[in-house]
Design a protein around this motif. Structure first.
Motif, PDB file in Angstrom:
ATOM      1  N   GLY A  25       1.267  -0.800  -0.012  1.00 43.13           N
ATOM      2  CA  GLY A  25       0.047   0.492  -0.024  1.00 43.13           C
ATOM      3  C   GLY A  25       0.780   1.279  -0.191  1.00 43.13           C
ATOM      4  N   LYS A  26       2.548   1.356   0.243  1.00 44.91           N
ATOM      5  CA  LYS A  26       2.649   2.529   0.757  1.00 44.91           C
ATOM      6  C   LYS A  26       4.048   2.394  -0.981  1.00 44.91           C
ATOM      7  N   THR A  47      -0.767  -6.037  -1.562  1.00 51.76           N
ATOM      8  CA  THR A  47      -0.951  -6.374  -0.138  1.00 51.76           C
ATOM      9  C   THR A  47      -1.622  -6.229   1.434  1.00 51.76           C
ATOM     10  N   PHE A  48      -0.983  -6.606   1.964  1.00 55.14           N
ATOM     11  CA  PHE A  48      -2.918  -6.608   3.360  1.00 55.14           C
ATOM     12  C   PHE A  48      -1.469  -6.321   4.412  1.00 55.14           C
ATOM     13  N   LEU A  49      -0.781  -5.755   4.952  1.00 51.40           N
ATOM     14  CA  LEU A  49      -0.071  -5.294   6.351  1.00 51.40           C
ATOM     15  C   LEU A  49      -0.321  -4.959   6.860  1.00 51.40           C
ATOM     16  N   GLY A  50      -0.297  -5.763   7.924  1.00 57.61           N
ATOM     17  CA  GLY A  50      -0.331  -4.658   9.309  1.00 57.61           C
ATOM     18  C   GLY A  50      -0.418  -3.421   9.595  1.00 57.61           C
ATOM     19  N   GLU A  52      -0.014  -0.927   6.952  1.00 56.93           N
ATOM     20  CA  GLU A  52      -1.341  -0.477   6.199  1.00 56.93           C
ATOM     21  C   GLU A  52      -2.603  -0.070   7.698  1.00 56.93           C
ATOM     22  N   ASN A  53      -3.446   0.242   6.578  1.00 61.67           N
ATOM     23  CA  ASN A  53      -5.007   0.479   6.693  1.00 61.67           C
ATOM     24  C   ASN A  53      -5.881   0.380   5.699  1.00 61.67           C
ATOM     25  N   LEU A  54      -7.747   0.752   5.792  1.00 64.16           N
ATOM     26  CA  LEU A  54      -7.760   0.619   4.907  1.00 64.16           C
ATOM     27  C   LEU A  54      -7.711   0.708   3.660  1.00 64.16           C
ATOM     28  N   SER A  55      -7.998   2.399   3.602  1.00 64.02           N
ATOM     29  CA  SER A  55      -7.593   3.723   2.821  1.00 64.02           C
ATOM     30  C   SER A  55      -6.216   3.244   1.813  1.00 64.02           C
ATOM     31  N   MET A  56      -5.302   2.879   2.675  1.00 65.63           N
ATOM     32  CA  MET A  56      -4.162   2.902   2.153  1.00 65.63           C
ATOM     33  C   MET A  56      -3.820   1.499   0.935  1.00 65.63           C
ATOM     34  N   ALA A  61      -4.918  -0.213  -4.741  1.00 64.39           N
ATOM     35  CA  ALA A  61      -5.608  -0.748  -5.396  1.00 64.39           C
ATOM     36  C   ALA A  61      -6.564   0.120  -7.071  1.00 64.39           C
ATOM     37  N   VAL A  62      -7.284   1.241  -6.233  1.00 62.15           N
ATOM     38  CA  VAL A  62      -7.311   2.036  -7.777  1.00 62.15           C
ATOM     39  C   VAL A  62      -6.143   2.895  -7.884  1.00 62.15           C
ATOM     40  N   ALA A  63      -4.845   2.473  -7.859  1.00 58.54           N
ATOM     41  CA  ALA A  63      -3.755   3.692  -8.650  1.00 58.54           C
ATOM     42  C   ALA A  63      -3.501   2.199  -9.727  1.00 58.54           C
TER      43      ALA A  63
END
Length: 288
Positions: A25-26, A47-50, A52-56, A61-63
């Motif tokens: 997400g970063k 990824t879905f890392l600890g 990160e948050n939902l918005s990230m 994904a949108v990008a």
């Protein structure tokens, strides 16, 4: 200017076509830099890392979608605090990022934060189909898992495969990265022997700085630079340089038999180096 194709192509060239990539997400800035080098429509896992948050995760994904690629968001079962959190994430993904496929994983926390202890519980929840998800990728571990024994891994693989079929979801498998073709080939053969014929994307470390590669590799049982060099095929004299998975891919492609190993592709773990990985693939396809 793109590399000129070699008149004597490597046996790995067909294998690297239709490759997929991974980002966090970063990594939105890295994605923007890599856009011109990555083929349109490429599957990019988010990824879905600890940390990160939902918005990230959603923004990434949108990008990916906005850049002309196919976003495959990860959903980490053990990191979900509630069904409502899962629904919120899925609703956002299928709306803003037009996601049709996700990668369901158990996740790292020792204890689940909510009602989902593993990827199987996500698949059987019915929530994926309720939000329009039509395909689910699941994880594979050709070289084993540091915390899960082999018998349990195979039981989980068979259970998830059966659950996908019963749920009417298309399936695929993405493996953790490794450095040795022998366990990958053996694992693929055993997978097919068990009647699981989903397409498999074998995880491959992209061209990464050796120090970074060693840091990640220690998590998966290869703890020394000598061990990495032996399996990965680079010189110890170049430990501060960059290694590419040429030898691994060439050896794997030469040994694959579709009748025995099924449909196989590659998934690159980029360690943030999206552009470097895309350029490496283009150069690999062009040949020496």
């Amino acid at each position: 200017m793109p590399p000129t194709p070699s008149p004597h192509p490597s046996p790995g060239i067909e294998l690297v076509r239709d490759f997929s990539l991974e980002m966090t997400g970063k990594d939105n800035a890295a994605l923007a830099e890599a856009t011109g080098a990555v083929p349109p429509g490429t599957r990019i896992n988010v990824t879905f890392l600890g940390n990160e948050n939902l918005s990230m995760r959603l923004a990434a994904a949108v990008a990916v979608r906005a850049a002309g690629f196919e976003p495959i968001p990860h959903i980490s079962a053990r990191r979900l605090a509630s069904v409502a959190e899962l629904d919120e994430f899925l609703q956002a993904l299928t709306g803003d990022a037009r996601v049709h496929e996700v990668f369901a994983v158990g996740g790292d926390p020792a204890s689940p934060l909510g009602p989902f202890p593993d990827a199987l519980s996500l698949i059987t929840s019915g929530r994926l189909q309720a939000h329009g998800i039509s395909a689910v990728a699941i994880g594979g571990y050709p070289e084993g898992h540091p915390d899960i024994d082999e018998a349990t891994l195979w039981e989980a693989m068979e259970a998830k495969s059966k659950a996908l079929q019963e749920a009417g979801l298309d399936g695929s498998i993405i493996t953790q990265f490794g450095f040795d073709t022998a366990p990958v080939l053996s694992w693929l053969q055993e997978l097919r022997r068990r009647g699981i014929w989903y397409p498999v994307r074998i995880g491959v470390p992209g061209p990464a700085g050796i120090k970074r590669l060693l840091t990640y590799a220690r998590r998966f049982g290869v703890s020394s630079s000598a061990g990495i060099a032996h399996k990965y095929g680079f010189s110890l004299a170049n430990l501060l340089g960059t290694a590419g998975p040429d030898r691994f891919i060439t050896d794997l492609a030469a040994a694959l038999d579709p009748a025995v190993h099924g449909e196989v592709g590659l998934h690159f773990y980029t360690f943030g180096g999206l552009q470097a990985t895309a350029h490496w693939v283009a150069e690999f396809e062009a040949g020496p």
